[in-house]
Design a protein around this motif. Structure first.
Motif, mmCIF file in Angstrom:
data_model
loop_
_atom_site.group_PDB
_atom_site.id
_atom_site.type_symbol
_atom_site.label_atom_id
_atom_site.label_comp_id
_atom_site.label_asym_id
_atom_site.label_seq_id
_atom_site.Cartn_x
_atom_site.Cartn_y
_atom_site.Cartn_z
ATOM 1 N N ARG A 93 25.555 37.823 40.763
ATOM 2 C CA ARG A 93 25.057 38.589 40.482
ATOM 3 C C ARG A 93 23.993 38.884 41.314
ATOM 4 N NH1 ARG A 93 28.078 42.511 39.257
ATOM 5 N NH2 ARG A 93 29.539 42.712 37.991
ATOM 6 N N LYS A 94 23.546 37.784 42.484
ATOM 7 C CA LYS A 94 22.014 37.068 43.011
ATOM 8 C C LYS A 94 22.418 37.929 44.243
ATOM 9 C CE LYS A 94 20.720 34.918 39.469
ATOM 10 N NZ LYS A 94 20.160 35.315 37.604
ATOM 11 N N GLY A 95 22.942 38.122 45.123
ATOM 12 C CA GLY A 95 23.247 38.400 46.389
ATOM 13 C C GLY A 95 23.816 37.516 47.275
ATOM 14 N N LEU A 96 24.200 36.434 46.582
ATOM 15 C CA LEU A 96 25.156 35.535 47.546
ATOM 16 C C LEU A 96 26.124 35.676 47.418
ATOM 17 C CD1 LEU A 96 23.714 32.132 44.554
ATOM 18 C CD2 LEU A 96 22.349 33.093 47.167
ATOM 19 N N ALA A 97 27.264 36.092 48.020
ATOM 20 C CA ALA A 97 28.281 36.614 47.847
ATOM 21 C C ALA A 97 28.064 36.757 49.052
ATOM 22 C CB ALA A 97 29.312 37.443 47.096
ATOM 23 N N ASP A 98 27.131 38.218 49.604
ATOM 24 C CA ASP A 98 26.695 38.663 50.334
ATOM 25 C C ASP A 98 26.123 38.498 51.803
ATOM 26 O OD1 ASP A 98 27.452 41.200 49.148
ATOM 27 O OD2 ASP A 98 25.616 42.152 48.067
ATOM 28 N N ALA A 120 41.508 37.915 49.189
ATOM 29 C CA ALA A 120 40.812 38.243 48.198
ATOM 30 C C ALA A 120 41.045 38.564 46.877
ATOM 31 C CB ALA A 120 39.512 39.515 48.507
ATOM 32 N N SER A 121 39.895 38.165 45.493
ATOM 33 C CA SER A 121 40.680 37.870 43.987
ATOM 34 C C SER A 121 39.574 39.650 43.706
ATOM 35 C CB SER A 121 40.435 37.317 43.360
ATOM 36 O OG SER A 121 38.838 36.515 43.507
ATOM 37 N N PRO A 126 35.346 44.073 45.825
ATOM 38 C CA PRO A 126 33.937 44.475 45.714
ATOM 39 C C PRO A 126 33.339 43.846 46.747
ATOM 40 C CG PRO A 126 34.622 44.005 43.418
ATOM 41 C CD PRO A 126 35.266 42.868 43.812
ATOM 42 N N ALA A 127 32.835 42.276 46.775
ATOM 43 C CA ALA A 127 31.685 41.736 47.714
ATOM 44 C C ALA A 127 32.486 41.423 48.570
ATOM 45 C CB ALA A 127 31.473 40.445 47.614
ATOM 46 N N PHE A 128 33.535 41.835 49.639
ATOM 47 C CA PHE A 128 33.844 41.572 50.327
ATOM 48 C C PHE A 128 34.117 43.400 50.711
ATOM 49 C CE2 PHE A 128 36.076 37.904 50.055
ATOM 50 C CZ PHE A 128 35.746 37.200 51.242
ATOM 51 N N ALA A 149 56.420 29.258 37.314
ATOM 52 C CA ALA A 149 55.859 30.305 37.325
ATOM 53 C C ALA A 149 54.517 31.546 36.780
ATOM 54 C CB ALA A 149 56.203 30.429 38.760
ATOM 55 N N VAL A 150 53.944 31.330 37.825
ATOM 56 C CA VAL A 150 52.542 32.339 36.832
ATOM 57 C C VAL A 150 52.632 33.268 38.689
ATOM 58 C CG1 VAL A 150 50.437 32.805 36.416
ATOM 59 C CG2 VAL A 150 51.162 30.317 35.479
ATOM 60 N N ALA A 151 53.182 34.861 37.613
ATOM 61 C CA ALA A 151 52.887 35.737 38.676
ATOM 62 C C ALA A 151 51.100 35.883 38.535
ATOM 63 C CB ALA A 151 53.535 36.837 38.148
ATOM 64 N N ILE A 152 50.551 36.422 39.601
ATOM 65 C CA ILE A 152 49.822 37.239 40.439
ATOM 66 C C ILE A 152 49.294 37.024 41.078
ATOM 67 C CG2 ILE A 152 48.655 34.795 41.152
ATOM 68 C CD1 ILE A 152 46.468 34.621 40.138
ATOM 69 N N HIS A 153 47.834 37.923 41.427
ATOM 70 C CA HIS A 153 47.766 38.681 42.586
ATOM 71 C C HIS A 153 46.198 38.539 43.341
ATOM 72 C CE1 HIS A 153 46.126 41.544 39.699
ATOM 73 N NE2 HIS A 153 45.622 41.855 40.518
ATOM 74 N N ASN A 154 46.414 38.406 44.409
ATOM 75 C CA ASN A 154 45.166 39.179 45.460
ATOM 76 C C ASN A 154 45.367 40.145 46.102
ATOM 77 O OD1 ASN A 154 46.007 38.136 47.238
ATOM 78 N ND2 ASN A 154 45.298 36.006 46.834
ATOM 79 N N TYR A 155 44.356 40.608 47.117
ATOM 80 C CA TYR A 155 44.281 41.293 48.368
ATOM 81 C C TYR A 155 44.114 41.098 49.785
ATOM 82 C CZ TYR A 155 43.874 44.289 44.586
ATOM 83 O OH TYR A 155 44.347 45.023 43.030
ATOM 84 N N ALA A 156 44.792 41.261 50.939
ATOM 85 C CA ALA A 156 44.607 41.318 51.775
ATOM 86 C C ALA A 156 43.646 42.216 52.587
ATOM 87 C CB ALA A 156 46.158 41.278 52.683
ATOM 88 N N MET A 157 42.643 41.652 53.350
ATOM 89 C CA MET A 157 41.480 42.146 53.785
ATOM 90 C C MET A 157 41.067 41.515 54.708
ATOM 91 S SD MET A 157 38.950 42.244 50.261
ATOM 92 C CE MET A 157 38.264 44.455 50.704
ATOM 93 N N GLU A 158 40.424 43.154 55.991
ATOM 94 C CA GLU A 158 40.295 42.420 57.200
ATOM 95 C C GLU A 158 38.952 43.201 57.290
ATOM 96 O OE1 GLU A 158 42.958 42.623 60.666
ATOM 97 O OE2 GLU A 158 42.678 45.262 60.408
ATOM 98 N N LYS A 159 37.891 42.306 58.601
ATOM 99 C CA LYS A 159 36.550 43.204 59.447
ATOM 100 C C LYS A 159 36.714 42.861 60.528
ATOM 101 C CE LYS A 159 32.164 43.861 59.237
ATOM 102 N NZ LYS A 159 30.783 43.510 58.267
ATOM 103 N N LEU A 160 36.985 44.184 62.021
ATOM 104 C CA LEU A 160 37.403 43.819 62.724
ATOM 105 C C LEU A 160 35.481 43.744 63.268
ATOM 106 C CD1 LEU A 160 40.188 46.212 63.999
ATOM 107 C CD2 LEU A 160 40.342 43.843 63.348
ATOM 108 N N LEU A 161 35.527 42.713 64.043
ATOM 109 C CA LEU A 161 33.959 42.247 64.883
ATOM 110 C C LEU A 161 33.974 42.864 66.163
ATOM 111 C CD1 LEU A 161 33.076 38.668 63.744
ATOM 112 C CD2 LEU A 161 32.592 41.156 62.677
#
Length: 162
Positions: A93-98, A120-121, A126-128, A149-161
């Motif tokens: 929460r210091k803006g480092l991810a951004d 992304a987790s 939110p940062a992405f 095996a442990v079920a988990i999830h994340n999100y496929a994300m993209e940004k077009l430049l």
């Protein structure tokens, strides 16, 4: 506290290993179960992983505190895959991810990458999104951990430049 961002150096590898596991174990528990957190953390081996990735051409930018100690990082692969974005729990929460994502975008543009993508987790989404990434879909999968095996999830994300 003042932070700066610089390229990865070999001596950063142990600190990046430690901060990755600290982030997963301490921040991960806010959105994932204890079993998911432990399986996720177990997937992150020691410093050799960072050294091998850098040697293979990954660009790692590291946020450091005023003393020069690594507190966050992002790892960008030559094909535009942003594989890792982690921040030590004491420095969230210091803006480092951004800042790290903005630096990755500058680097990507400078080498001709036109598409950035990641998995992304829940915590990193939110940062992405702030950086202009769009969620493509949720990824449900399993991580082998111990004898199960442990079920988990994340999100496929993209940004077009452009």
């Amino acid at each position: 506290m003042a932070y700066s961002i610089r390229p990865f150096v070999t001596e950063d590898a142990p600190a990046l290993t430690d901060l990755t596991v600290a982030a997963i174990r301490n921040v991960g528990q806010h959105r994932y179960s204890p079993a998911q957190v432990e399986a996720w953390a177990a997937r992150h081996p020691g410093p050799q992983r960072f050294l091998a990735r850098a040697k293979a051409g990954a660009w790692i930018n590291v946020a450091v505190d005023a003393s020069g100690a690594p507190v966050a990082y992002a790892l960008l692969e030559p094909d535009g895959h942003l594989d890792m974005l982690y921040c030590h729990p004491a420095h969230t929460r210091k803006g480092l991810a951004d800042k790290l994502l903005a630096d990755c975008e500058v680097k990507a543009r400078s080498i001709g990458i036109t598409r950035l993508f990641t998995e992304a987790s829940e915590l990193a989404c939110p940062a992405f999104e702030r950086a202009g990434y769009a969620i493509l879909h949720r990824r449900d999968f399993e991580i082998a951990h111990g004898n199960h095996a442990v079920a988990i999830h994340n999100y496929a994300m993209e940004k077009l430049l452009d």
